[in-house]
Design a protein around this motif. Structure first.
Motif, mmCIF file in Angstrom:
data_model
loop_
_atom_site.group_PDB
_atom_site.id
_atom_site.type_symbol
_atom_site.label_atom_id
_atom_site.label_comp_id
_atom_site.label_asym_id
_atom_site.label_seq_id
_atom_site.Cartn_x
_atom_site.Cartn_y
_atom_site.Cartn_z
ATOM 1 N N LEU A 1 0.815 -1.217 0.000
ATOM 2 C CA LEU A 1 0.000 0.000 0.000
ATOM 3 C C LEU A 1 0.847 1.265 0.000
ATOM 4 C CD1 LEU A 1 -2.715 -1.102 2.586
ATOM 5 C CD2 LEU A 1 -2.941 -1.014 0.108
ATOM 6 N N GLY A 2 2.148 1.116 -0.191
ATOM 7 C CA GLY A 2 3.046 2.259 -0.115
ATOM 8 C C GLY A 2 2.715 3.388 -1.074
ATOM 9 N N ASP A 3 2.130 3.075 -2.211
ATOM 10 C CA ASP A 3 1.832 4.094 -3.216
ATOM 11 C C ASP A 3 0.393 4.595 -3.153
ATOM 12 O OD1 ASP A 3 4.412 3.952 -4.246
ATOM 13 O OD2 ASP A 3 3.892 2.331 -5.623
ATOM 14 N N TYR A 4 -0.337 4.174 -2.111
ATOM 15 C CA TYR A 4 -1.756 4.531 -2.023
ATOM 16 C C TYR A 4 -2.046 5.324 -0.752
ATOM 17 C CZ TYR A 4 -2.293 0.825 -5.530
ATOM 18 O OH TYR A 4 -2.185 0.041 -6.668
ATOM 19 N N VAL A 5 -3.150 6.080 -0.797
ATOM 20 C CA VAL A 5 -3.714 6.700 0.399
ATOM 21 C C VAL A 5 -4.738 5.708 0.939
ATOM 22 C CG1 VAL A 5 -5.085 8.599 1.301
ATOM 23 C CG2 VAL A 5 -3.353 9.030 -0.456
ATOM 24 N N TRP A 6 -4.574 5.288 2.171
ATOM 25 C CA TRP A 6 -5.419 4.215 2.694
ATOM 26 C C TRP A 6 -5.530 4.330 4.216
ATOM 27 C CZ3 TRP A 6 -3.683 0.482 6.216
ATOM 28 C CH2 TRP A 6 -2.315 0.545 6.523
ATOM 29 N N GLY A 7 -6.398 3.511 4.781
ATOM 30 C CA GLY A 7 -6.521 3.465 6.233
ATOM 31 C C GLY A 7 -7.499 2.396 6.665
#
Length: 229
Positions: A127-133
């Motif tokens: 998920l390093g290249d994404y905005v997530w949570g």
């Protein structure tokens, strides 16, 4: 939602999509707003749940101006109540992407869902290249500071994908998350937030001709969740 309160506004009142509140955002409720159903039609457990943790989650439903559709979590899975919150009673808001940097209580870190979450926070995370949570029980516990996860809880996450990603990227993401879940001994349920709404990663990875997109205006099957309506 298992039960839903009648709206505190006219049925034919214009509904608005207030950009301040997004699905899965967690809202802290002012102490004087412990009763969220003006008609008094909430279940008995709702007041106790809000006294224990005065937080609600934004639902994918449009409300009239001055209100936001929210859900209340009880102490067990069957206790879910959909209702409406006056925006004046919101003390603060927390989005899923605000939570990956929040540590669970030390005694809770060994829960499988929190082990999986810790793995997704590393430099090697898919998920390093994404905005997530995190959302669901994990997100609620991290925001409210109240034990909510159980040993059998899945890890629910939201990944914001406003621009199209390739099939190869979808397949790689699904495979990497499945491997991380397997190592942690749990399941990761990922939802992609697209221009058409929330879409399950599992559906996209299955390459179905149409997938279910859940938006504030309702749920619908779409062939391309990134196509501008």
């Amino acid at each position: 939602m298992r039960v839903c309160a009648a709206p505190p506004f006219a049925v034919d009142a214009p509904r608005v999509d207030d950009a301040r509140w997004r699905a899965h955002d967690l809202l802290r409720v002012a102490p004087l707003a412990l009763s969220l159903a003006p008609s008094g039609d909430e279940p008995d457990w709702v007041r106790d749940a809000l006294a224990r943790a005065p937080w609600v989650v934004v639902r994918r439903t449009c409300a009239a101006a001055g209100f936001v559709a929210v859900g209340v979590r009880g102490s067990v899975r069957s206790e879910r109540f959909g209702t409406w919150l006056n925006t004046e009673d919101i003390e603060s808001s927390t989005s899923p992407e605000d939570l990956p940097g929040v540590d669970p209580l030390p005694a809770r870190r060994a829960l499988p869902a929190f082990i999986a979450l810790a793995a997704l926070r590393t430099s090697a995370s898919p998920l390093g290249d994404y905005v997530w949570g995190p959302t669901g029980s994990a997100g609620f516990e991290l925001a409210a500071g109240v034990p909510t996860l159980t040993a059998s809880s899945d890890l629910d996450i939201l990944i914001r994908v406003p621009r199209r990603i390739s099939r190869a990227a979808i397949d790689s993401l699904a495979q990497s998350l499945a491997q991380a879940a397997s190592r942690a001994g749990t399941r990761i349920d990922a939802q992609l937030e697209t221009p058409a709404g929330g879409v399950a990663l599992a559906e996209l990875a299955a390459h179905k001709p149409r997938v279910m997109a859940r938006a504030f205006s309702g749920a619908q099957l779409v062939a391309d969740p990134w196509r501008t309506p």
